[in-house]
Motif scaffolding. Structure first.
Motif, short mmCIF file in Angstrom:
data_model
loop_
_atom_site.label_atom_id
_atom_site.label_comp_id
_atom_site.label_asym_id
_atom_site.label_seq_id
_atom_site.Cartn_x
_atom_site.Cartn_y
_atom_site.Cartn_z
N LEU A 51 4.98 10.44 6.91
CA LEU A 51 3.56 10.10 6.80
C LEU A 51 3.42 8.71 6.16
O LEU A 51 4.29 8.31 5.41
CB LEU A 51 2.77 11.17 6.04
N PRO A 52 2.39 7.94 6.38
CA PRO A 52 1.20 8.33 7.12
C PRO A 52 1.44 8.42 8.63
O PRO A 52 2.22 7.67 9.19
CB PRO A 52 0.22 7.18 6.81
N GLN A 61 11.92 9.04 -0.54
CA GLN A 61 11.47 9.76 0.64
C GLN A 61 12.64 10.58 1.20
O GLN A 61 12.49 11.73 1.62
CB GLN A 61 10.93 8.81 1.71
N PRO A 71 0.80 -1.23 0.00
CA PRO A 71 0.00 0.00 0.00
C PRO A 71 0.84 1.29 0.00
O PRO A 71 1.94 1.32 0.54
CB PRO A 71 -0.80 -0.11 1.30
N SER A 72 0.26 2.32 -0.60
CA SER A 72 0.91 3.63 -0.63
C SER A 72 -0.14 4.67 -0.98
O SER A 72 -1.03 4.41 -1.79
CB SER A 72 2.00 3.65 -1.70
N ARG A 115 7.49 -0.46 -5.45
CA ARG A 115 7.44 -0.70 -4.00
C ARG A 115 7.15 -2.17 -3.77
O ARG A 115 6.27 -2.74 -4.44
CB ARG A 115 6.36 0.16 -3.34
N1 CP Z 1 5.94 8.31 2.95
C1 CP Z 1 5.41 7.25 2.31
O1 CP Z 1 6.13 6.38 1.81
O2 CP Z 1 4.04 7.25 2.27
P1 CP Z 1 3.16 6.17 1.49
O3 CP Z 1 3.36 4.84 2.20
O4 CP Z 1 1.75 6.67 1.57
O5 CP Z 1 3.67 6.08 0.08
#
Ligand code: CP
Length: 306
Positions: free
Chosen positions: A264-265, A132, A48-49, A101
Motif C-alpha cells: 500500500l498505498p 515493510q 510522504p507516508s 524516510r
Molecule cells: N507501505 C508504505 O511504505 O506506505 P507509506 O508510503 O504510506 O508509508
C-alpha cells in the motif's frame, strides 16, 4: 548501537526472534504497554507516508513511549539547507531512536554514521524498505505458517519498488524459496538484485509479463503500484500505470490458499471488488506492521519484556 538500514542487517535468527515477539505482542499487548515509558521516537520523514510513519508512531505509543518529528522536508530545516549529518546530530539530543524516510538512496546510511541513536531506514528512494519487509515476513508467517518452501509472485513496478528489493533480499535466505517476477520489460528488477541476490544464491526465479498464466503456481501474490514519483517522464508513467489490475476475474486463476499482499498505498492495481475476498490480506498486513515495529523498537533499544 545497532541500526536497521538494510534487511540483511538482521540475521535470519534475529528476524525469527522479532516475529516471535510480534506474535506475543498481538496475543498479550498489556505485557508491552509500559516498556518504553520515558523513551522518545523521532520520525524524520522527508517524503510522504501514511502507514510507515503512523505505524511507527502507534508502535511507540503502544509501548508507552512518546513521539516527535516532521512529516515533510518543507517543515524541517532541510528546507534551509541543513545536511542529514547535522540534522541527525541534533535529533540525537532529543530522542532515543529514530525512523527516517528520504527520497535519496543511502540517506539513512549517512545518518547512521553521524547518529548518537539507532537509525531505522523507513524507505530510501527506490532502494530499500526493511521495515515493510519485516511486516511482509510476519504477514506471510501468520498466513502460511512458514517462511520457507514458498513460491512468491511479485507483480508491478519491480524496478523502482523498494519493498520488492528488500523482500527478495530477505526471503532469499530461507530454504526452498522461488520467485515469479511479473512486470513489463521496462520495470523489471534492477540487475544488482538479479545478479547479486538471486543468481548469487542460486534462487530459482522466472521473469514474465503476463499475470494470469502464473497465478495458479503462487502461494503469495505481492502486488505493487507503479511508482509515479520515481519516473523521469510522465508519459511513461501513464503508459505503464495500469499494466496490471487484479480483479475478481483474475482471482479465479489463483488457488484458494494464495494470499494477496500489497505494501500500500494502492492506486488502481487491485480492484476494490477484491477487498472482500478472504485471500485479500493487505489490510491485515498493515496491522501486523505495528506489531513488528513494536518488536523492532524494543530490540534496538535493548528492552526485554521479561
Ligand atoms: N507501505 C508504505 O511504505 O506506505 P507509506 O508510503 O504510506 O508509508
Amino acid at each position: 548501537m545497532k541500526h536497521l538500514i538494510d534487511p540483511l542487517d538482521l540475521s535470519v535468527g534475529e528476524i525469527d526472534e522479532l516475529i516471535a515477539v510480534a506474535q506475543d505482542i498481538e496475543q498479550n499487548p498489556e505485557k508491552y504497554a509500559h516498556l518504553c515509558e520515558g523513551k522518545k521516537l523521532a520520525t524524520l520523514f522527508y517524503e510522504p507516508s501514511t502507514r510507515t510513519r503512523l505505524s511507527f508512531e502507534a508502535a511507540m505509543m503502544n509501548l508507552g513511549g512518546k513521539v516527535l518529528g516532521f512529516a515533510s522536508a518543507d517543515t524541517s530545516s532541510a528546507a534551509k539547507g541543513e545536511s542529514i549529518a547535522d540534522t541527525i546530530r541534533v535529533v540525537s539530543c532529543f530522542a532515543d531512536i529514530c525512523a527516517m524516510r528520504h527520497p535519496k538512496e543511502g540517506a539513512p546510511q549517512v545518518a547512521a554514521q553521524f547518529s548518537g541513536i539507532p537509525v531505522i531506514n523507513a524507505g530510501d528512494g527506490g532502494h530499500q524498505h526493511p521495515t515493510q519487509t519485516l511486516t511482509d515476513l510476519l504477514t506471510i508467517r501468520m498466513l502460511k505458517g512458514r517462511l520457507d518452501h514458498l513460491t512468491v509472485g511479485l507483480c508491478g513496478d519491480l524496478k523502482f519498488g523498494r519493498t520488492v528489493h528488500s523482500q527478495i533480499k530477505a526471503l532469499s535466505r530461507y530454504q526452498g524459496m522461488r520467485f515469479v517476477l511479473i512486470s513489463p520489460e521496462e520495470l523489471r528488477i534492477p540487475s544488482y538484485i538479479r545478479e547479486e541476490v538471486l543468481h548469487a544464491r542460486g534462487i530459482p526465479f522466472q521473469e514474465v509479463e503476463r499475470m494470469e498464466p502464473v497465478l495458479p503456481k503462487l502461494d503469495i501474490l505481492y502486488m505493487t503500484r507503479v511508482q509515479r514519483e520515481r519516473f523521469f517522464n510522465e508519459e511513461d508513467y501513464i503508459r505503464l500505470k495500469d499494466t496490471y489490475i487484479l480483479d475478481k476475474h483474475k482471482m479465479q486463476y489463483a488457488r484458494p490458499d494464495t494470499y494477496i499482499l500489497h505494501p500500500l498505498p494502492r492506486v488502481n492495481e487491485i480492484s476494490t471488488e477484491v477487498d472482500s475476498d478472504p485471500r485479500a490480506a493487505y489490510f491485515r498486513q498493515v496491522q501486523y506492521g505495528v506489531y513488528i515495529r513494536m518488536a523492532l523498537i524494543l530490540k534496538l533499544l535493548n528492552i526485554h519484556a521479561e
